[in-house]
Design an enzyme around this catalytic site. Structure first.
Site, PDB file in Angstrom:
ATOM      1  N   HIS A  23      52.070  27.686  50.326  1.00  0.00           N
ATOM      2  CA  HIS A  23      50.715  27.408  50.834  1.00  0.00           C
ATOM      3  C   HIS A  23      49.658  28.102  49.969  1.00  0.00           C
ATOM      4  O   HIS A  23      48.621  27.532  49.651  1.00  0.00           O
ATOM      5  CB  HIS A  23      50.572  27.917  52.266  1.00  0.00           C
ATOM      6  CG  HIS A  23      51.490  27.269  53.267  1.00  0.00           C
ATOM      7  ND1 HIS A  23      52.474  27.966  53.913  1.00  0.00           N
ATOM      8  CD2 HIS A  23      51.549  26.008  53.747  1.00  0.00           C
ATOM      9  CE1 HIS A  23      53.104  27.166  54.753  1.00  0.00           C
ATOM     10  NE2 HIS A  23      52.574  25.962  54.674  1.00  0.00           N
ATOM     11  N   MET A  76      50.415  23.805  58.617  1.00  0.00           N
ATOM     12  CA  MET A  76      50.819  24.123  59.989  1.00  0.00           C
ATOM     13  C   MET A  76      50.946  25.639  60.169  1.00  0.00           C
ATOM     14  O   MET A  76      51.498  26.104  61.160  1.00  0.00           O
ATOM     15  CB  MET A  76      52.132  23.430  60.336  1.00  0.00           C
ATOM     16  CG  MET A  76      51.989  21.895  60.255  1.00  0.00           C
ATOM     17  SD  MET A  76      53.138  20.998  61.287  1.00  0.00           S
ATOM     18  CE  MET A  76      54.688  21.481  60.588  1.00  0.00           C
ATOM     19  N   SER A  98      58.189  27.257  55.975  1.00  0.00           N
ATOM     20  CA  SER A  98      58.071  28.064  57.193  1.00  0.00           C
ATOM     21  C   SER A  98      59.380  27.997  57.984  1.00  0.00           C
ATOM     22  O   SER A  98      59.727  28.932  58.704  1.00  0.00           O
ATOM     23  CB  SER A  98      56.915  27.552  58.056  1.00  0.00           C
ATOM     24  OG  SER A  98      55.744  27.436  57.276  1.00  0.00           O
ATOM     25  N   ARG A  99      60.114  26.902  57.848  1.00  0.00           N
ATOM     26  CA  ARG A  99      61.370  26.735  58.601  1.00  0.00           C
ATOM     27  C   ARG A  99      62.496  27.611  58.056  1.00  0.00           C
ATOM     28  O   ARG A  99      63.504  27.786  58.742  1.00  0.00           O
ATOM     29  CB  ARG A  99      61.801  25.270  58.599  1.00  0.00           C
ATOM     30  CG  ARG A  99      60.917  24.388  59.462  1.00  0.00           C
ATOM     31  CD  ARG A  99      61.511  23.009  59.687  1.00  0.00           C
ATOM     32  NE  ARG A  99      60.800  22.293  60.737  1.00  0.00           N
ATOM     33  CZ  ARG A  99      59.840  21.376  60.532  1.00  0.00           C
ATOM     34  NH1 ARG A  99      59.485  21.066  59.305  1.00  0.00           N
ATOM     35  NH2 ARG A  99      59.252  20.786  61.554  1.00  0.00           N
ATOM     36  N   TYR A 102      51.863  29.771  59.419  1.00  0.00           N
ATOM     37  CA  TYR A 102      52.979  30.632  59.026  1.00  0.00           C
ATOM     38  C   TYR A 102      53.092  30.593  57.495  1.00  0.00           C
ATOM     39  O   TYR A 102      54.114  30.252  56.924  1.00  0.00           O
ATOM     40  CB  TYR A 102      54.291  30.246  59.713  1.00  0.00           C
ATOM     41  CG  TYR A 102      55.121  31.474  60.009  1.00  0.00           C
ATOM     42  CD1 TYR A 102      54.769  32.325  61.047  1.00  0.00           C
ATOM     43  CD2 TYR A 102      56.217  31.805  59.227  1.00  0.00           C
ATOM     44  CE1 TYR A 102      55.489  33.476  61.292  1.00  0.00           C
ATOM     45  CE2 TYR A 102      56.939  32.964  59.456  1.00  0.00           C
ATOM     46  CZ  TYR A 102      56.568  33.787  60.497  1.00  0.00           C
ATOM     47  OH  TYR A 102      57.283  34.930  60.734  1.00  0.00           O
ATOM     48  N   LEU A 103      51.980  30.968  56.882  1.00  0.00           N
ATOM     49  CA  LEU A 103      51.768  30.726  55.456  1.00  0.00           C
ATOM     50  C   LEU A 103      52.729  31.519  54.576  1.00  0.00           C
ATOM     51  O   LEU A 103      53.093  32.653  54.885  1.00  0.00           O
ATOM     52  CB  LEU A 103      50.325  31.081  55.084  1.00  0.00           C
ATOM     53  CG  LEU A 103      49.244  30.343  55.885  1.00  0.00           C
ATOM     54  CD1 LEU A 103      47.852  30.782  55.412  1.00  0.00           C
ATOM     55  CD2 LEU A 103      49.390  28.827  55.782  1.00  0.00           C
ATOM     56  N   VAL A 143      56.850  25.516  45.239  1.00  0.00           N
ATOM     57  CA  VAL A 143      57.112  26.938  44.967  1.00  0.00           C
ATOM     58  C   VAL A 143      58.458  27.294  45.588  1.00  0.00           C
ATOM     59  O   VAL A 143      58.735  26.946  46.739  1.00  0.00           O
ATOM     60  CB  VAL A 143      55.993  27.831  45.536  1.00  0.00           C
ATOM     61  CG1 VAL A 143      56.309  29.302  45.331  1.00  0.00           C
ATOM     62  CG2 VAL A 143      54.658  27.475  44.887  1.00  0.00           C
ATOM     63  N   GLN A 165      53.524  14.894  65.200  1.00  0.00           N
ATOM     64  CA  GLN A 165      54.452  14.615  64.104  1.00  0.00           C
ATOM     65  C   GLN A 165      55.854  15.164  64.374  1.00  0.00           C
ATOM     66  O   GLN A 165      56.734  15.077  63.527  1.00  0.00           O
ATOM     67  CB  GLN A 165      53.911  15.121  62.767  1.00  0.00           C
ATOM     68  CG  GLN A 165      53.909  16.628  62.598  1.00  0.00           C
ATOM     69  CD  GLN A 165      53.178  17.028  61.323  1.00  0.00           C
ATOM     70  OE1 GLN A 165      51.971  16.874  61.203  1.00  0.00           O
ATOM     71  NE2 GLN A 165      53.916  17.541  60.349  1.00  0.00           N
TER      72      GLN A 165
HETATM   73  P1  AMP Z   1      53.305  22.718  56.188  1.00  0.00           P
HETATM   74  O1  AMP Z   1      52.577  23.924  56.688  1.00  0.00           O
HETATM   75  O2  AMP Z   1      54.778  22.913  56.047  1.00  0.00           O
HETATM   76  O3  AMP Z   1      52.922  21.461  56.926  1.00  0.00           O
HETATM   77  O4  AMP Z   1      52.800  22.492  54.695  1.00  0.00           O
HETATM   78  C1  AMP Z   1      51.436  22.416  54.399  1.00  0.00           C
HETATM   79  C2  AMP Z   1      51.285  22.012  52.958  1.00  0.00           C
HETATM   80  O5  AMP Z   1      51.941  22.959  52.128  1.00  0.00           O
HETATM   81  C3  AMP Z   1      51.930  20.643  52.644  1.00  0.00           C
HETATM   82  O6  AMP Z   1      51.098  19.936  51.738  1.00  0.00           O
HETATM   83  C4  AMP Z   1      53.228  21.041  52.026  1.00  0.00           C
HETATM   84  O7  AMP Z   1      53.741  20.067  51.132  1.00  0.00           O
HETATM   85  C5  AMP Z   1      52.838  22.300  51.275  1.00  0.00           C
HETATM   86  N1  AMP Z   1      54.013  23.127  51.017  1.00  0.00           N
HETATM   87  C6  AMP Z   1      54.933  23.550  51.913  1.00  0.00           C
HETATM   88  N2  AMP Z   1      55.895  24.256  51.302  1.00  0.00           N
HETATM   89  C7  AMP Z   1      55.581  24.274  49.976  1.00  0.00           C
HETATM   90  C8  AMP Z   1      56.202  24.834  48.815  1.00  0.00           C
HETATM   91  N3  AMP Z   1      57.333  25.527  48.878  1.00  0.00           N
HETATM   92  N4  AMP Z   1      55.592  24.645  47.622  1.00  0.00           N
HETATM   93  C9  AMP Z   1      54.432  23.937  47.538  1.00  0.00           C
HETATM   94  N5  AMP Z   1      53.804  23.393  48.595  1.00  0.00           N
HETATM   95  C10 AMP Z   1      54.376  23.552  49.798  1.00  0.00           C
END
Ligand code: AMP
Length: 286
Positions: free
Chosen positions: A37, A30, A193-194, A32-33, A183, A64
């Site tokens: 990510h 989503m 991102s939150r 805001y890497l 991570v 979602q």
């Molecule tokens: P999001 O942008 O939050 O929807 O996350 C996109 C992908 O990154 C999903 O598969 C998440 O599980 C993964 N992700 C988000 N935060 C982390 C993190 N801290 N460590 C590893 N993967 C992550």
């Protein structure tokens, strides 16, 4: 690196790669890497190989989010994300808009969803009705557009990864699902991102999720503990932080997500905690 905004353009390109026998590894996000990510992108590159293609999607998926959740204020910065993707050697960023992904969504014309019925009912699914319907729908759509050989998801969202695996098996998607480790910041807080929503005091108290996981891990090292007892202990630990409110804590089998009565080393734990208005999740194998 190429930026694609049109689903039809993405799909046409993906079909060309498929005809040419080029391996495609895909990371849905989503945006805001952060480092979490980026670690998935590196895993994707390993699976694609030097001659393969890494695709990252950046799309804040409206279906979602619940009506009272943070869809509109979710952080977004496409330019920054593109720079990060470029520096990681990503080949294609797919960043569609809502009208392209869900034609007529807000006018009630969009009406087809993918629903996983079992694993989606518990934990995040119980707290966020409709959340996983949105997740499985967008991931199925993205798989149809990107046609990946491999897709990489984060262990941070353990239940989500389990549901995607289930969907891929049940609906015969020819995609291998890879789950990469969570991570964390140096104090244990899982990157998200939150986390940008947290003010300094909230940020300090947000480590309570990681501390709860560590505490539970220590407890079960000494032998099995009844889930009810460990749940009470975790609730007390969370309640000690004035800005924290426990949403749920669950103890379950890592693979099946079946709840356990006795928690032991190897049992999986997940929890969701509100820190002020911000809802954070974390999980680990104990
Ligand atoms: P999001 O942008 O939050 O929807 O996350 C996109 C992908 O990154 C999903 O598969 C998440 O599980 C993964 N992700 C988000 N935060 C982390 C993190 N801290 N460590 C590893 N993967 C992550």
């Amino acid at each position: 690196m190429r930026l694609i905004r049109e689903p039809s353009v993405m799909q046409r390109l993906a079909r060309r790669w498929q005809r040419q026998g080029i391996r495609v590894a895909f990371v849905p996000t989503m945006g805001y890497l952060h480092e979490g990510h980026l670690s998935l992108i590196r895993v994707a590159r390993r699976h694609a190989g030097a001659r393969g293609i890494v695709v990252v999607s950046i799309y804040v998926n409206p279906t979602q989010f619940g009506p009272r959740e943070d869809f509109t204020r979710y952080p977004r910065d496409l330019q920054r994300d593109l720079n990060l993707c470029r520096s990681e050697g990503v080949n294609v960023v797919f960043a569609p808009d809502d009208e392209a992904m869900y034609p007529g969504l807000h006018q009630g014309r969009y009406s087809t969803y993918v629903v996983e019925e079992k694993l989606s009912a518990i934990m995040e699914g119980a707290s966020r009705p409709g959340h996983f319907r949105g997740v499985t729908t967008i991931v199925a759509k993205l798989f149809h557009l990107v046609l990946p050989d491999v897709a990489v998801f984060g262990a941070k969202d353990w239940q989500q990864a389990a549901i995607i695996r289930r969907m891929v098996a049940d609906l015969n998607f020819p995609v291998r699902i890879v789950v990469a480790p969570t991570v964390r910041e140096s104090d244990g807080l899982a990157m998200s991102s939150r986390n940008t929503y947290l003010d300094p005091e909230e940020r300090r108290q947000a480590t309570v999720l990681f501390r709860a996981l560590q505490y539970a891990r220590q407890r079960v090292r000494q032998g099995p503990v009844p889930a009810t007892q460990l749940r009470r202990a975790v609730a007390r630990l969370v309640a000690a932080e004035p800005l924290a409110r426990l949403d749920y804590v669950a103890f379950f089998d890592s693979e099946t997500l079946e709840p356990v009565r006795e928690v032991r080393a190897g049992t999986h734990m997940a929890l969701a905690v509100f820190i002020g208005r911000t809802r954070l999740i974390d999980n680990a194998r104990l």
